[in-house]
Write an enzyme that holds these catalytic residues in place. Structure first.
Site, PDB file in Angstrom:
ATOM      1  N   GLY A  16       0.837  -1.037   0.027  1.00  0.00           N
ATOM      2  CA  GLY A  16       0.101  -0.110  -0.045  1.00  0.00           C
ATOM      3  C   GLY A  16       0.944   1.410   0.018  1.00  0.00           C
ATOM      4  O   GLY A  16       0.581   2.257  -0.622  1.00  0.00           O
ATOM      5  N   ASN A  17       2.108   1.081   0.599  1.00  0.00           N
ATOM      6  CA  ASN A  17       2.736   2.509   0.761  1.00  0.00           C
ATOM      7  C   ASN A  17       3.486   2.799  -0.547  1.00  0.00           C
ATOM      8  O   ASN A  17       4.130   3.884  -0.688  1.00  0.00           O
ATOM      9  CB  ASN A  17       3.898   2.071   2.122  1.00  0.00           C
ATOM     10  N   LYS A 134      -8.755  -8.387   7.547  1.00  0.00           N
ATOM     11  CA  LYS A 134      -7.972  -7.504   6.644  1.00  0.00           C
ATOM     12  C   LYS A 134      -8.068  -5.980   6.808  1.00  0.00           C
ATOM     13  O   LYS A 134      -9.330  -5.614   7.011  1.00  0.00           O
ATOM     14  CB  LYS A 134      -8.401  -7.807   5.192  1.00  0.00           C
ATOM     15  N   LYS A 217      -3.415  -9.117  -0.770  1.00  0.00           N
ATOM     16  CA  LYS A 217      -2.662  -9.170  -2.143  1.00  0.00           C
ATOM     17  C   LYS A 217      -1.452  -9.875  -2.338  1.00  0.00           C
ATOM     18  O   LYS A 217      -0.834 -10.337  -3.401  1.00  0.00           O
ATOM     19  CB  LYS A 217      -2.298  -7.589  -2.724  1.00  0.00           C
ATOM     20  N   LYS A 279       2.812 -12.111   3.719  1.00  0.00           N
ATOM     21  CA  LYS A 279       3.728 -11.901   3.107  1.00  0.00           C
ATOM     22  C   LYS A 279       4.955 -13.230   3.265  1.00  0.00           C
ATOM     23  O   LYS A 279       5.197 -13.923   2.156  1.00  0.00           O
ATOM     24  CB  LYS A 279       4.795 -10.810   3.411  1.00  0.00           C
TER      25      LYS A 279
HETATM   26  P1  ADP Z   1       2.318  -3.371   3.010  1.00  0.00           P
HETATM   27  O1  ADP Z   1       1.175  -2.254   2.587  1.00  0.00           O
HETATM   28  O2  ADP Z   1       3.294  -3.194   2.092  1.00  0.00           O
HETATM   29  O3  ADP Z   1       1.378  -4.679   2.758  1.00  0.00           O
HETATM   30  P2  ADP Z   1       1.987  -4.008   6.007  1.00  0.00           P
HETATM   31  O4  ADP Z   1       1.646  -3.126   6.670  1.00  0.00           O
HETATM   32  O5  ADP Z   1       0.677  -4.996   5.444  1.00  0.00           O
HETATM   33  O6  ADP Z   1       2.663  -3.377   4.453  1.00  0.00           O
HETATM   34  O7  ADP Z   1       3.103  -4.863   6.306  1.00  0.00           O
HETATM   35  C1  ADP Z   1       4.409  -4.448   6.665  1.00  0.00           C
HETATM   36  C2  ADP Z   1       4.464  -4.140   7.991  1.00  0.00           C
HETATM   37  O8  ADP Z   1       4.929  -5.390   8.718  1.00  0.00           O
HETATM   38  C3  ADP Z   1       5.756  -3.204   8.474  1.00  0.00           C
HETATM   39  O9  ADP Z   1       5.676  -1.913   8.305  1.00  0.00           O
HETATM   40  C4  ADP Z   1       5.824  -3.594   9.980  1.00  0.00           C
HETATM   41  O10 ADP Z   1       5.364  -2.690  10.781  1.00  0.00           O
HETATM   42  C5  ADP Z   1       5.142  -4.937   9.876  1.00  0.00           C
HETATM   43  N1  ADP Z   1       5.894  -6.109  10.671  1.00  0.00           N
HETATM   44  C6  ADP Z   1       5.186  -7.018  11.523  1.00  0.00           C
HETATM   45  N2  ADP Z   1       6.106  -7.769  11.873  1.00  0.00           N
HETATM   46  C7  ADP Z   1       6.980  -7.919  11.411  1.00  0.00           C
HETATM   47  C8  ADP Z   1       8.371  -8.543  10.882  1.00  0.00           C
HETATM   48  N3  ADP Z   1       8.629  -9.570  12.003  1.00  0.00           N
HETATM   49  N4  ADP Z   1       9.327  -7.983  10.524  1.00  0.00           N
HETATM   50  C9  ADP Z   1       9.148  -6.799   9.659  1.00  0.00           C
HETATM   51  N5  ADP Z   1       7.941  -6.300   9.812  1.00  0.00           N
HETATM   52  C10 ADP Z   1       6.901  -6.576  10.661  1.00  0.00           C
HETATM   53 MG    MG Z   2      -0.397  -5.265   3.763  1.00  0.00          MG
END
Ligand code: ADP
Ligand code: MG
Length: 317
Positions: A16-17, A134, A217, A279
């Protein structure tokens, strides 16, 4: 565009970022500017000879579209969540494809680019429909969140960021349009597909019908990467590497893990649902389904990560 990588197909999942950064309001100009920055990185990849398929999240955008439907419902009939998903694919696809075309042209490259509105099959009896997880839309203060929840919204706390609305997120089975996408990729088109995890649909007696949910996604991206036979699946987010004990004093950043290690860490609870969890799960599935490597990293580290210099690589054992 001659390169040793001509046969390498890489599916890139944009977080999303990549379009709307945390803390931004999400104006069109902001999102387009973010799309430009993203396009620059992706064109560097295309220049190297990789064949590229792009997928992207839609959390902030679909939540905003949904909110617009509700706020305007007295004057314009609100569209259901699955239709909002299709709208977000159109909006985001437009911004990414325009930015890619502009960047390719600026570099004198004639590569066709197109967005495919994509439906993704889910099971009607997926347990996710009973347990929404979600995150979509903007972040709220606790006070505002309490108000919204009293109005009927389901909300959860997004650690460190604030309260956010949650919707069901069923497990994706397959992209309905995968064959169309495959033919486009094979003819040299850079395809943007399965945006926002795809529009969730169920099949009943041979007929497709949209259902109200938002597919993750990253999990949908794995389906696309696997079904297209991609070599690499790259998940671009806002952290450079995946961590164990994330944000704790004993935090450890990971360079590489095999699918078994990843599964163990996943079970131990290092990767929460709704952000890092899917992920890592998508990466495990990708390498178990024959993919060579999945990479999780930050947008501006894309090329470095492909060269093995940073990011977290998930490989088959
Ligand atoms: P995107 O929009 O890229 O899908 P998300 O916010 O869904 O982003 O997922 C990324 C986030 O996951 C990071 O910003 C971080 O805060 C979080 N996160 C949670 N657990 C972990 C981890 N073990 N290692 C790294 N990031 C993590
Ligand atoms: Mg996400």
């Amino acid at each position: 565009m001659t390169s040793e990588r001509q046969d390498e197909l890489v599916v890139i999942a944009l977080g999303g970022n990549a379009l709307q950064r945390y803390g931004q309001r999400g104006t069109f100009e902001e999102q387009l500017e973010n799309a430009r920055v993203t396009a620059k990185q992706i064109v560097r990849l295309i220049r190297r000879g990789y064949r590229v398929v792009i997928t992207h999240g839609n959390g902030p955008q679909v939540g905003a579209i949904l909110l617009q439907q509700e706020l305007a419902s007295e004057q314009v009939p609100p569209m259901p969540l699955h239709a909002c998903g299709a709208m977000s694919q159109g909006l985001i696809g437009y911004m990414i494809q325009q930015s890619l075309i502009n960047e390719l042209r600026a570099q004198g490259m004639e590569v066709p680019v197109a967005t495919v509105i994509t439906q993704v099959l889910v099971r009607e009896d997926d347990p996710a429909f009973k347990n929404p997880t979600k995150f979509v839309g903007p972040w709220f203060s606790e006070e505002m969140a309490k108000k919204k929840m009293a109005e009927g919204w389901l909300m959860k706390y997004d650690v460190g960021k604030g309260w956010r609305r949650v919707v069901p997120s069923p497990d994706p089975i397959a992209q309905v349009e995968v064959e169309a996408i495959r033919r486009m990729v094979n003819s040299g088109i850079v395809v943007i597909a399965s945006g926002g995890g795809g529009v969730p649909v169920v099949e009943k007696m041979g007929e497709l019908r949209g259902v109200d949910a938002v597919i993750d996604k990253d999990l949908a991206g794995e389906r696309l990467a696997t079904l297209l036979g991609a070599n690499l699946f790259v998940i671009l987010t806002d952290v450079e590497k995946v961590a164990l004990n994330y944000k704790k004093p004993n935090e450890v950043l990971l360079d590489v893990m095999n699918d078994e290690e990843a599964e163990r860490y996943y079970r131990e609870g290092h990767f929460p649902p709704g952000n890092m969890g899917p992920k890592v799960l998508a990466s495990i599935r990708f390498v178990r389904n024959g993919g060579r490597m999945a990479i999780i990293t930050k947008l501006d580290k894309l090329l470095e990560a492909l060269d093995g210099k940073t990011g977290t690589r998930i490989v088959p054992k």
